[in-house]
Enzyme design. Sequence first.
Site, PDB file in Angstrom:
ATOM      1  N   HIS A  72      20.447 -14.433 -41.286  1.00 40.45           N
ATOM      2  CA  HIS A  72      21.172 -14.732 -42.507  1.00 40.45           C
ATOM      3  C   HIS A  72      22.480 -13.979 -42.496  1.00 40.45           C
ATOM      4  CE1 HIS A  72      19.192 -17.006 -45.793  1.00 40.45           C
ATOM      5  NE2 HIS A  72      18.659 -17.373 -44.667  1.00 40.45           N
ATOM      6  N   TYR A 200      20.952 -16.392 -55.470  1.00 37.50           N
ATOM      7  CA  TYR A 200      20.609 -15.500 -56.593  1.00 37.50           C
ATOM      8  C   TYR A 200      21.307 -16.067 -57.834  1.00 37.50           C
ATOM      9  CZ  TYR A 200      18.968 -11.841 -53.360  1.00 37.50           C
ATOM     10  OH  TYR A 200      18.280 -11.120 -52.416  1.00 37.50           O
ATOM     11  N   PRO A 292      12.665  -6.008 -56.585  1.00 37.77           N
ATOM     12  CA  PRO A 292      12.917  -6.748 -55.343  1.00 37.77           C
ATOM     13  C   PRO A 292      14.265  -7.474 -55.301  1.00 37.77           C
ATOM     14  CG  PRO A 292      11.199  -7.807 -56.629  1.00 37.77           C
ATOM     15  CD  PRO A 292      11.527  -6.523 -57.314  1.00 37.77           C
ATOM     16  N   LYS A 296      14.988  -4.646 -50.913  1.00 38.04           N
ATOM     17  CA  LYS A 296      15.058  -3.318 -50.319  1.00 38.04           C
ATOM     18  C   LYS A 296      13.729  -2.574 -50.224  1.00 38.04           C
ATOM     19  CE  LYS A 296      19.174  -3.533 -49.164  1.00 38.04           C
ATOM     20  NZ  LYS A 296      18.784  -4.540 -48.156  1.00 38.04           N
ATOM     21  N   TYR A 384      23.713  -4.659 -49.072  1.00 35.36           N
ATOM     22  CA  TYR A 384      22.647  -5.658 -48.904  1.00 35.36           C
ATOM     23  C   TYR A 384      22.121  -5.673 -47.462  1.00 35.36           C
ATOM     24  CZ  TYR A 384      20.026  -9.970 -49.781  1.00 35.36           C
ATOM     25  OH  TYR A 384      19.015 -10.892 -49.937  1.00 35.36           O
TER      26      TYR A 384
HETATM   27  P1  FAS Z   1       1.997  -1.219 -49.170  1.00 36.37           P
HETATM   28  O1  FAS Z   1       1.605  -1.144 -50.617  1.00 36.37           O
HETATM   29  O2  FAS Z   1       2.448  -2.501 -48.591  1.00 36.37           O
HETATM   30  O3  FAS Z   1       0.754  -0.748 -48.256  1.00 36.37           O
HETATM   31  C1  FAS Z   1      -0.056   0.340 -48.632  1.00 36.37           C
HETATM   32  C2  FAS Z   1      -1.415   0.141 -47.979  1.00 36.37           C
HETATM   33  O4  FAS Z   1      -2.228   1.299 -48.281  1.00 36.37           O
HETATM   34  C3  FAS Z   1      -2.148  -1.068 -48.539  1.00 36.37           C
HETATM   35  O5  FAS Z   1      -2.607  -1.879 -47.478  1.00 36.37           O
HETATM   36  C4  FAS Z   1      -3.315  -0.469 -49.338  1.00 36.37           C
HETATM   37  O6  FAS Z   1      -4.472  -1.270 -49.282  1.00 36.37           O
HETATM   38  C5  FAS Z   1      -3.523   0.852 -48.631  1.00 36.37           C
HETATM   39  N1  FAS Z   1      -4.128   1.894 -49.463  1.00 36.37           N
HETATM   40  C6  FAS Z   1      -3.898   2.159 -50.774  1.00 36.37           C
HETATM   41  N2  FAS Z   1      -4.652   3.210 -51.175  1.00 36.37           N
HETATM   42  C7  FAS Z   1      -5.370   3.620 -50.084  1.00 36.37           C
HETATM   43  C8  FAS Z   1      -6.328   4.647 -49.856  1.00 36.37           C
HETATM   44  N3  FAS Z   1      -6.700   5.465 -50.831  1.00 36.37           N
HETATM   45  N4  FAS Z   1      -6.865   4.770 -48.614  1.00 36.37           N
HETATM   46  C9  FAS Z   1      -6.483   3.938 -47.615  1.00 36.37           C
HETATM   47  N5  FAS Z   1      -5.589   2.933 -47.760  1.00 36.37           N
HETATM   48  C10 FAS Z   1      -5.037   2.785 -48.987  1.00 36.37           C
HETATM   49  N6  FAS Z   1       9.888  -5.897 -51.163  1.00 36.37           N
HETATM   50  C11 FAS Z   1      10.945  -6.649 -50.802  1.00 36.37           C
HETATM   51  O7  FAS Z   1      11.824  -6.146 -50.069  1.00 36.37           O
HETATM   52  N7  FAS Z   1      11.060  -7.964 -51.241  1.00 36.37           N
HETATM   53  C12 FAS Z   1      10.104  -8.547 -52.026  1.00 36.37           C
HETATM   54  O8  FAS Z   1      10.215  -9.711 -52.400  1.00 36.37           O
HETATM   55  C13 FAS Z   1       8.975  -7.804 -52.408  1.00 36.37           C
HETATM   56  N8  FAS Z   1       7.971  -8.359 -53.176  1.00 36.37           N
HETATM   57  C14 FAS Z   1       6.899  -7.578 -53.558  1.00 36.37           C
HETATM   58  C15 FAS Z   1       5.858  -8.105 -54.358  1.00 36.37           C
HETATM   59  C16 FAS Z   1       4.773  -7.300 -54.761  1.00 36.37           C
HETATM   60  C17 FAS Z   1       3.658  -7.894 -55.617  1.00 36.37           C
HETATM   61  C18 FAS Z   1       4.715  -5.947 -54.368  1.00 36.37           C
HETATM   62  C19 FAS Z   1       3.569  -5.060 -54.809  1.00 36.37           C
HETATM   63  C20 FAS Z   1       5.738  -5.420 -53.568  1.00 36.37           C
HETATM   64  C21 FAS Z   1       6.824  -6.234 -53.158  1.00 36.37           C
HETATM   65  N9  FAS Z   1       7.842  -5.735 -52.340  1.00 36.37           N
HETATM   66  C22 FAS Z   1       8.917  -6.467 -51.967  1.00 36.37           C
HETATM   67  C23 FAS Z   1       7.806  -4.388 -51.879  1.00 36.37           C
HETATM   68  C24 FAS Z   1       6.874  -4.360 -50.696  1.00 36.37           C
HETATM   69  O9  FAS Z   1       7.320  -5.255 -49.732  1.00 36.37           O
HETATM   70  C25 FAS Z   1       6.785  -2.943 -50.248  1.00 36.37           C
HETATM   71  O10 FAS Z   1       8.060  -2.333 -50.174  1.00 36.37           O
HETATM   72  C26 FAS Z   1       6.073  -2.791 -48.933  1.00 36.37           C
HETATM   73  O11 FAS Z   1       4.822  -3.411 -49.051  1.00 36.37           O
HETATM   74  C27 FAS Z   1       5.975  -1.298 -48.624  1.00 36.37           C
HETATM   75  O12 FAS Z   1       5.035  -1.128 -47.645  1.00 36.37           O
HETATM   76  P2  FAS Z   1       4.055   0.137 -47.681  1.00 36.37           P
HETATM   77  O13 FAS Z   1       4.828   1.356 -48.006  1.00 36.37           O
HETATM   78  O14 FAS Z   1       3.283   0.055 -46.409  1.00 36.37           O
HETATM   79  O15 FAS Z   1       3.092  -0.086 -48.940  1.00 36.37           O
HETATM   80  C1  PHB Z   2      11.800 -13.122 -50.582  1.00 34.22           C
HETATM   81  O1  PHB Z   2      12.131 -13.988 -49.739  1.00 34.22           O
HETATM   82  O2  PHB Z   2      10.601 -12.918 -50.918  1.00 34.22           O
HETATM   83  C2  PHB Z   2      12.867 -12.301 -51.234  1.00 34.22           C
HETATM   84  C3  PHB Z   2      14.172 -12.416 -50.766  1.00 34.22           C
HETATM   85  C4  PHB Z   2      15.166 -11.649 -51.354  1.00 34.22           C
HETATM   86  C5  PHB Z   2      14.841 -10.805 -52.410  1.00 34.22           C
HETATM   87  C6  PHB Z   2      13.513 -10.693 -52.867  1.00 34.22           C
HETATM   88  C7  PHB Z   2      12.529 -11.453 -52.282  1.00 34.22           C
HETATM   89  O3  PHB Z   2      15.809 -10.064 -52.998  1.00 34.22           O
END
Ligand code: FAS
Ligand code: PHB
Length: 389
Positions: A72, A200, A292, A296, A384
Amino acid sequence: MRVQVAIVGGGPSGLLLGQLLHNAGIKTVVLERKTREYVLTRIRAGVLERGLVDMLEEAGAADRLHAESFRHTGIMLSSNNTYFEVTFDKYVDQPMTIYGQTELTRDLYDARERAGGATLFNVDKLTLNDLNTRSPSIDCKVSGEPLHIDCDYIAGCDGFHGVCRQYIPVEKRKEYLKDYPFGWLGILSETAPVHHELIYSNSDRGFALCSMRNQNLSRYYVQCDINDSVDNWTDNAFWNELKRRLPERFASTIETGTSIEKSIAPLRSFVCEPMQWGNLYLCGDAAHIVPPTGAKGLNTAASDVRYLYAALTQRYTDNDECKLQNYSQTALERVWKVERFSWWMTSMLHRFPDQSEFDIKIQQAEIAFLQQSEAAQASLAINYVGLPY
Ligand code: FAS
Ligand code: PHB
């Protein structure tokens, strides 16, 4: 069991750190609360900075990404019926990669399995011990069986709802939190993306985002009420609302279809300081959360991993703990800049319940200034595509 680094959490942070350390000959174990299958049902991020792609290559987990992802070079911003592109490579030579977090997590699991790294699932009742000694340890249950793990260091990669952050004494821990008064309702549909770049959109009805995973898999979001439920949204209701928030050119051409995933995510900004305590080091969502809007969350987890990986390899290679001692300060310097950018994008593009007409005029002026100013577009592009590590 004895390892050098015990990693709590088998999401992207824990897996990427584990794979990099394993490849560097440092003995690790990844402890995941859920099953691999459950982790891979999560639909989250989709836009990767080059720093994360570089680390996935270093971890030997980027082959499928290079085969299936696409680059992109900009985003489209729209405000009601006006729209314009911000072309990143006019200002910074650093493309973004579109590739779903679910897929890169799968690739990391596969790479760890190929490399023979230890990953334990169904981990429960996890407690951290003796963090301020040279011999920290973990007690937990793995599928109900007790396990004791001796280690040198513990990486807390267990996400926002994990347990590791709580081991920093409350009187030593400063938490910064901003909850936004709305959520994002997202769907995944097997339809062609409406545009080759992300859109956006700031509309009178609220924010909308058009994204994708590949040429036949689109990801769309609309801002929704914080207390909304996916049960309130049929596919038709979603598509009609999305169209009402897009410029006519896209509303009239968008391909609609059946959603294969539908979920609502809350939006918050959160930072925990410090990101380390004794021999515990927090990484990713365990330490910070961004709305989100700036794409980031995952990418900032990646910069934490880069800093912690460099610190641990320095420790084991040169017996030098300098980077480990400065990990939290180093990581937080970049975290706060990303928090600012994500807050700015969210403030500029969403409708807030308590917004005055003046506030809306300020938003529109912010977007108009972006449309007219190369300096403003350069600033957006630099943030970005990803600030330097
Ligand atoms: P994660 O939360 O992904 O992973 C943590 C892991 O630890 C999980 O697998 C969990 O099961 C495990 N865990 C928890 N407690 C534990 C314990 N006590 N013992 C052992 N394991 C345990 N970011 C974007 O950039 N764009 C997006 O569109 C976006 N959408 C998102 C939507 C949602 C619903 C959420 C919650 C987050 C979103 N994010 C988005 C942010 C997301 O991508 C996070 O930044 C990313 O998952 C971070 O990864 P981790 O730090 O590994 O945390
Ligand atoms: C996505 O593709 O899930 C996405 C892309 C850009 C964003 C957030 C989510 O800022």
